[in-house]
Design a protein around this motif. Structure first.
Motif, PDB file in Angstrom:
ATOM      1  N   TYR A   1       0.833  -1.210   0.000  1.00 14.91           N
ATOM      2  CA  TYR A   1       0.000   0.000   0.000  1.00 14.91           C
ATOM      3  C   TYR A   1       0.868   1.262   0.000  1.00 14.91           C
ATOM      4  CZ  TYR A   1      -4.588  -2.165   1.028  1.00 14.91           C
ATOM      5  OH  TYR A   1      -5.772  -2.851   0.969  1.00 14.91           O
ATOM      6  N   ILE A   2       1.887   1.262   0.856  1.00 14.43           N
ATOM      7  CA  ILE A   2       2.746   2.439   0.983  1.00 14.43           C
ATOM      8  C   ILE A   2       3.461   2.726  -0.327  1.00 14.43           C
ATOM      9  CG2 ILE A   2       4.829   3.333   2.105  1.00 14.43           C
ATOM     10  CD1 ILE A   2       3.907   1.797   4.641  1.00 14.43           C
ATOM     11  N   ALA A   3       4.090   1.685  -0.892  1.00 18.76           N
ATOM     12  CA  ALA A   3       4.841   1.877  -2.134  1.00 18.76           C
ATOM     13  C   ALA A   3       3.920   2.246  -3.291  1.00 18.76           C
ATOM     14  CB  ALA A   3       5.632   0.611  -2.466  1.00 18.76           C
ATOM     15  N   GLY A   4       2.798   1.534  -3.438  1.00 22.07           N
ATOM     16  CA  GLY A   4       1.882   1.809  -4.538  1.00 22.07           C
ATOM     17  C   GLY A   4       1.260   3.187  -4.446  1.00 22.07           C
ATOM     18  N   GLY A   5       0.811   3.562  -3.239  1.00 23.61           N
ATOM     19  CA  GLY A   5       0.214   4.881  -3.067  1.00 23.61           C
ATOM     20  C   GLY A   5       1.202   6.003  -3.288  1.00 23.61           C
ATOM     21  N   ALA A   6       2.434   5.827  -2.807  1.00 17.17           N
ATOM     22  CA  ALA A   6       3.445   6.870  -2.964  1.00 17.17           C
ATOM     23  C   ALA A   6       3.849   7.038  -4.429  1.00 17.17           C
ATOM     24  CB  ALA A   6       4.666   6.544  -2.112  1.00 17.17           C
ATOM     25  N   ILE A   7       4.018   5.921  -5.151  1.00 17.92           N
ATOM     26  CA  ILE A   7       4.370   6.024  -6.563  1.00 17.92           C
ATOM     27  C   ILE A   7       3.220   6.653  -7.353  1.00 17.92           C
ATOM     28  CG2 ILE A   7       4.983   4.712  -8.629  1.00 17.92           C
ATOM     29  CD1 ILE A   7       7.189   4.916  -6.519  1.00 17.92           C
ATOM     30  N   ALA A   8       1.984   6.310  -7.021  1.00 18.11           N
ATOM     31  CA  ALA A   8       0.842   6.952  -7.662  1.00 18.11           C
ATOM     32  C   ALA A   8       0.815   8.444  -7.337  1.00 18.11           C
ATOM     33  CB  ALA A   8      -0.462   6.295  -7.210  1.00 18.11           C
ATOM     34  N   GLY A   9       1.261   8.808  -6.131  1.00 18.39           N
ATOM     35  CA  GLY A   9       1.369  10.218  -5.778  1.00 18.39           C
ATOM     36  C   GLY A   9       2.350  10.948  -6.681  1.00 18.39           C
ATOM     37  N   LEU A  10       3.443  10.273  -7.049  1.00 17.40           N
ATOM     38  CA  LEU A  10       4.391  10.866  -7.991  1.00 17.40           C
ATOM     39  C   LEU A  10       3.754  11.043  -9.375  1.00 17.40           C
ATOM     40  CD1 LEU A  10       7.681   8.943  -7.090  1.00 17.40           C
ATOM     41  CD2 LEU A  10       7.049  11.272  -6.473  1.00 17.40           C
ATOM     42  N   VAL A  11       2.930  10.069  -9.780  1.00 14.34           N
ATOM     43  CA  VAL A  11       2.225  10.195 -11.056  1.00 14.34           C
ATOM     44  C   VAL A  11       1.275  11.386 -11.016  1.00 14.34           C
ATOM     45  CG1 VAL A  11       0.610   9.072 -12.641  1.00 14.34           C
ATOM     46  CG2 VAL A  11       2.430   7.735 -11.567  1.00 14.34           C
ATOM     47  N   ALA A  12       0.529  11.528  -9.921  1.00 13.05           N
ATOM     48  CA  ALA A  12      -0.382  12.665  -9.770  1.00 13.05           C
ATOM     49  C   ALA A  12       0.383  13.984  -9.784  1.00 13.05           C
ATOM     50  CB  ALA A  12      -1.188  12.527  -8.472  1.00 13.05           C
ATOM     51  N   ALA A  13       1.570  13.989  -9.160  1.00 12.67           N
ATOM     52  CA  ALA A  13       2.402  15.197  -9.180  1.00 12.67           C
ATOM     53  C   ALA A  13       2.855  15.511 -10.598  1.00 12.67           C
ATOM     54  CB  ALA A  13       3.602  15.012  -8.257  1.00 12.67           C
ATOM     55  N   THR A  14       3.140  14.469 -11.391  1.00 17.55           N
ATOM     56  CA  THR A  14       3.533  14.676 -12.778  1.00 17.55           C
ATOM     57  C   THR A  14       2.395  15.317 -13.566  1.00 17.55           C
ATOM     58  OG1 THR A  14       4.960  12.720 -12.680  1.00 17.55           O
ATOM     59  CG2 THR A  14       4.363  13.526 -14.866  1.00 17.55           C
ATOM     60  N   VAL A  15       1.190  14.812 -13.351  1.00 11.90           N
ATOM     61  CA  VAL A  15       0.018  15.377 -14.025  1.00 11.90           C
ATOM     62  C   VAL A  15      -0.154  16.848 -13.643  1.00 11.90           C
ATOM     63  CG1 VAL A  15      -2.504  15.265 -14.175  1.00 11.90           C
ATOM     64  CG2 VAL A  15      -1.150  13.164 -14.222  1.00 11.90           C
ATOM     65  N   ALA A  16      -0.008  17.151 -12.346  1.00 17.45           N
ATOM     66  CA  ALA A  16      -0.139  18.535 -11.890  1.00 17.45           C
ATOM     67  C   ALA A  16       0.985  19.399 -12.436  1.00 17.45           C
ATOM     68  CB  ALA A  16      -0.147  18.584 -10.354  1.00 17.45           C
ATOM     69  N   GLY A  17       2.206  18.836 -12.469  1.00 17.30           N
ATOM     70  CA  GLY A  17       3.356  19.595 -12.948  1.00 17.30           C
ATOM     71  C   GLY A  17       3.236  20.001 -14.402  1.00 17.30           C
ATOM     72  N   PHE A  18       2.580  19.162 -15.225  1.00 18.81           N
ATOM     73  CA  PHE A  18       2.400  19.473 -16.639  1.00 18.81           C
ATOM     74  C   PHE A  18       1.070  20.178 -16.922  1.00 18.81           C
ATOM     75  CE2 PHE A  18       5.655  16.186 -17.026  1.00 18.81           C
ATOM     76  CZ  PHE A  18       6.496  16.755 -17.982  1.00 18.81           C
ATOM     77  N   GLY A  19       0.357  20.548 -15.863  1.00 19.31           N
ATOM     78  CA  GLY A  19      -0.896  21.273 -16.038  1.00 19.31           C
ATOM     79  C   GLY A  19      -1.970  20.489 -16.754  1.00 19.31           C
TER      80      GLY A  19
END
Length: 798
Positions: free
Chosen positions: A717-735
């Motif tokens: 859960y920790i690893a999957g959620g955190a990596i998905a958080g990085l994906v969400a940050a990527t989406v936010a970073g590219f607007g």
């Protein structure tokens, strides 16, 4: 014993240098793979897989450390994944799997040290430069590995019966069981997949509400909510019910007592109260928290850290004395033939490597460290690597109080700087750099000793493990720096502000940046907290007047940012006025708050005339509680300009909790963090309590072992959620948030609080069911040491 035949590998060429003399007590322990055998070990595939898994878990650890200020050991999940992956591509030896977990675990330890310290540069008004982050991670990590080498046979071999290294021993058990056919990798992978998919569906797809919240209409300032993420649920399960409940108590105090009190007494005030610049009655609960309660929480966290360090002081002094003795013994070289399982890297590597690191720390231009702080780093580094290694042997790496050691380093360094008159802006950066390198070294030193204990039990070659650790440090350091900078950039916002005083010319750089109004401005960094302009990053015009504040994504304080509506919309009846604010075009607008009705959704808006022009969008920020504490200590000592009354209230809260017999550090962390973060952690702890109760009723283990199904699923859960958080940050970073937002196309049902509660309930039920199932694929003892301990309260103390 393993039936694998001895095999020669290319790594054996590295074993021809002089080695340390085998201590007499080595013969008392018979490892799983005897010294007379030499199966495959330091192979290219093991190094590559370990580096890849290390990068993945390092990224998740960075995210976790920035979010809640703690990390959990990655050794066991990496070992389980290694067994499964190699089994799919041809069976690997137990020593190859051990090299994978050794290489990979370096990433988690570096992530803790870097994420705990480096964001403090942002909070103190400096630029967080990429090369500086990489240099500190690399130098601190290498220092931790090198200084542990001469301590190995003293702490691992001679103290084998006294220092159990619980997490290292549990990892050895997992490797041995995997060698004989059992593994629970599907549990880790299942947790990773479920956590990853859940988090992506919640954010950025927004198919359910991941952040349900409720404001009490008749209880001014009070609010309750939860950030219902899988990684927080997993953390709560791992740290256990006691620590999770204590953290929750701190959050309840902050959000249901302190914030309502401040709101109540500030309702009738006509002037702002320092350190805020706006009226209390115009603030939301989160704004009151960021202006006042954070200082209370920081004072409590600092006190809890000192209490933790004070309790560990007898152990620290004992560890240091033992370390000095073991260091001398470790320096003895011998040309005599020694068993494979007793071979270390030559002591000359430690001496010359440490001198080389001293020179690099002193001369590296991005660090800007003078000789005295460089020498302090080496002295503190050796001291706390020794302490960290011994404490890890007693309570495990997840429980290692690294932040307390860093606070001690920072205090001593700042007091020495103060005595020498070094109180300038550049000296604050040097003090933080000193503490950051020591923090990374101590964190990696403890993890290194734990890995070497695992190797000692399974019969690994220490020299090869030490080489693997050095490789893991180099590969992870590069990625950790990128991850930290990326997360900060993804959640950074630019908000228009007016300050009467201009930014000092010395603070303005040649760097240019485009602002939300489409104009280019010069960038300035205000690191001096003594002026009329707070610390931070600013955009200024030709005359030095501040136009915009660049609020960082890590440790930022701007809770929302204006987002232009598709078209102006009429203000509904019943909207509540909340003062004024500058828009992205630097025009002044009225702020209104809408509950519901008309053409506007619930939220705050910027209004011109009778039409709403901008909606204030809530912005996710990573709190970085440990970095905030370090910035507070540096500024408090070297500038003496802080809202000390608020800090001292936090100090007294921590003292009160200790007098009540409650651990003050997790309570203080709960006060500091948003209540929404503590809620899923508390739920995870509650599930752990229910699982342990069920297992006791079924006459199974009284407490879950480190590699039980529930713990492995939580790690996933920790690893999957955190990596998905990085994906969400990527989406936010590219607007691209609107493109991925599927929830807004499906109607109000996806934005309701109930949708998030139901979705979260499903992964909670899954965790309970997996946690209570029979443990049939893992277990057994390894190396004659006790297997696994409950990590109750572990991560919160780190």
């Amino acid at each position: 014993m393993s039936s694998a035949a001895p095999e020669s590998t290319s790594a054996e060429v590295l074993d021809r240098a002089p080695v340390s003399e085998a201590p007499p007590s080595h013969a008392e322990h018979e490892p799983y793979i005897p010294a007379s055998q030499s199966p495959r070990e330091l192979t290219l595939r093991a190094i590559v897989l370990g580096a890849v898994l290390g990068v993945i878990f390092a990224a998740s650890s960075v995210y976790l450390a920035l979010k809640v200020g703690l990390t959990v050991s990655a050794s066991i999940p990496i070992a389980v994944l290694s067994i499964t992956i190699f089994r799919a591509f041809g069976r690997a030896t137990i020593l190859e799997n051990n090299i994978v977990q050794t290489t990979g675990s370096a990433g988690e330890s570096l992530a803790a040290g870097i994420a705990f310290t480096m964001p403090a540069f942002l909070l103190m008004g400096y630029a967080m430069e990429g090369m500086k982050v990489v240099a500190i991670a690399l130098l601190g990590g290498l220092l931790g590995v090198l200084m542990m080498i001469p301590l190995r046979h003293g702490l691992i071999v001679e103290e084998h019966k006294n220092l159990t290294y619980p997490e290292g021993t549990a990892c050895a058990d997992v490797l041995i069981v995997g060698e004989t056919g059992g593994t629970n990798a599907k549990t880790v992978l299942g947790g990773f997949g479920l956590g990853f998919v859940y988090k992506l569906l919640g954010d950025p797809a927004k198919l359910f509400q991941m952040n349900p919240d409720y404001r009490f209409s008749s209880f001014r300032g009070a609010s309750f909510g939860g950030e219902l993420t899988p990684e927080m649920l997993g953390v709560g399960y791992i740290i256990g019910p006691r620590t999770a409940s204590t953290m929750m108590a701190g959050g309840v105090l902050a959000y249901l007592i302190l914030i309502p009190l401040i709101a109540f007494f500030g309702e009738g005030l006509g002037t702002p109260i320092f350190p805020a610049t706006t009226l209390i009655r115009e603030m939301t609960p989160n704004e009151i928290r960021s202006r006042y309660v954070l200082y209370i929480g920081a004072g409590a966290v600092a006190t809890g850290g000192f209490v933790s360090l004070g309790r560990a002081m007898p152990t620290i002094l004992k560890a240091f004395k033992s370390g000095i003795r073991n260091f001398r013994v470790g320096g003895k070289a011998s040309t005599a033939s020694v068993p494979r399982t007793a071979q270390d890297l030559p002591f000359s590597v430690v001496i010359y490597g440490s001198l080389g690191l001293l020179g690099l720390i002193w001369l590296a231009p991005m660090l800007d460290i003078q000789l005295v702080p460089a020498i302090l780093i080496m002295l503190f580094g050796f001291f706390f690597v020794t302490v960290s290694s011994r404490i890890t042997g007693e309570i495990g790496s997840s429980s290692n109080p690294i932040s307390g050691m860093t606070v001690a380093t920072l205090l001593i360094t700042c007091l020495l700087f103060l005595a020498m008159g070094w109180v300038g802006v550049e000296h604050r950066a040097a003090a933080l750099t000193t503490a950051a390198i020591v923090c990374v070294a101590a964190s990696n030193g403890g993890t290194t000793s734990q890995d070497l204990k695992t190797g000692f039990l399974v019969g690994a070659t220490p020299r090869r493990q030490q080489i693997a650790l050095l490789v893991g440090v180099v590969t992870s350091a590069l990625f950790i720096g990128w991850t930290l900078l990326f997360l900060n950039k993804a959640y950074t916002t630019v908000v228009a502000e007016n300050y009467e005083a201009p930014l000092p010319p010395a603070a303005i750089t040649a760097e240019m940046m485009t602002a939300p109004d489409g104009q280019s401005y010069r960038v300035g960094y205000m690191a001096d907290s003594g002026g009329a302009v707070p610390q931070g990053k600013y955009l200024v015009d030709e005359g030095g007047k501040i136009a915009f504040v660049v609020d960082p994504g890590i440790g930022g304080r701007a809770p929302h940012v204006p987002e232009k509506l598709d078209a102006p919309r009429p203000v509904p009846v019943g909207a509540v006025a909340k003062g004024t604010q500058l828009g992205p075009d630097r025009q002044e607008y009225r702020v209104i708050e809408v509950e519901s009705g008309g053409s506007l959704e619930k939220g705050r808006y910027l209004v011109s005339g009778e039409e709403a022009v901008y909606k204030l969008r809530d912005v996710q920020k990573l709190d970085a509680p440990k970095a905030s504490l370090f910035a507070l200590i540096i500024d408090g000592i070297l500038t003496r300009k802080l809202p000390w009354s608020l800090v001292l209230i936090g100090v007294m809260l921590a003292v009160m909790m200790e007098l009540c017999g409650v651990a003050s550090l997790p309570f203080a962390v709960g006060v500091y963090l948003p209540l929404s973060t503590s809620v899923p952690i508390f739920v995870g702890g509650l599930v752990r309590w229910l699982v342990d109760r069920q297992r006791r009723a079924g006459k199974e283990a009284s407490a879950e072992e480190e590699f039980s199904p529930g713990t492995l699923l939580s790690s996933g859960y920790i690893a999957g959620g955190a990596i998905a958080g990085l994906v969400a940050a990527t989406v936010a970073g590219f607007g691209m948030e609107r493109q991925f937002d599927l929830g807004s196309r499906l109607g109000d049902i996806t934005s309701s609080n109930l949708s998030g509660i139901i979705a979260f309930g499903l992964i909670v039920v899954a965790l309970y069911m997996v946690g209570t199932k029979a443990q049939d694929a893992v277990g057994g003892g390894g190396g004659g040491a006790p297997g696994g301990t409950s990590p109750e309260g572990a991560a919160a103390t780190k």
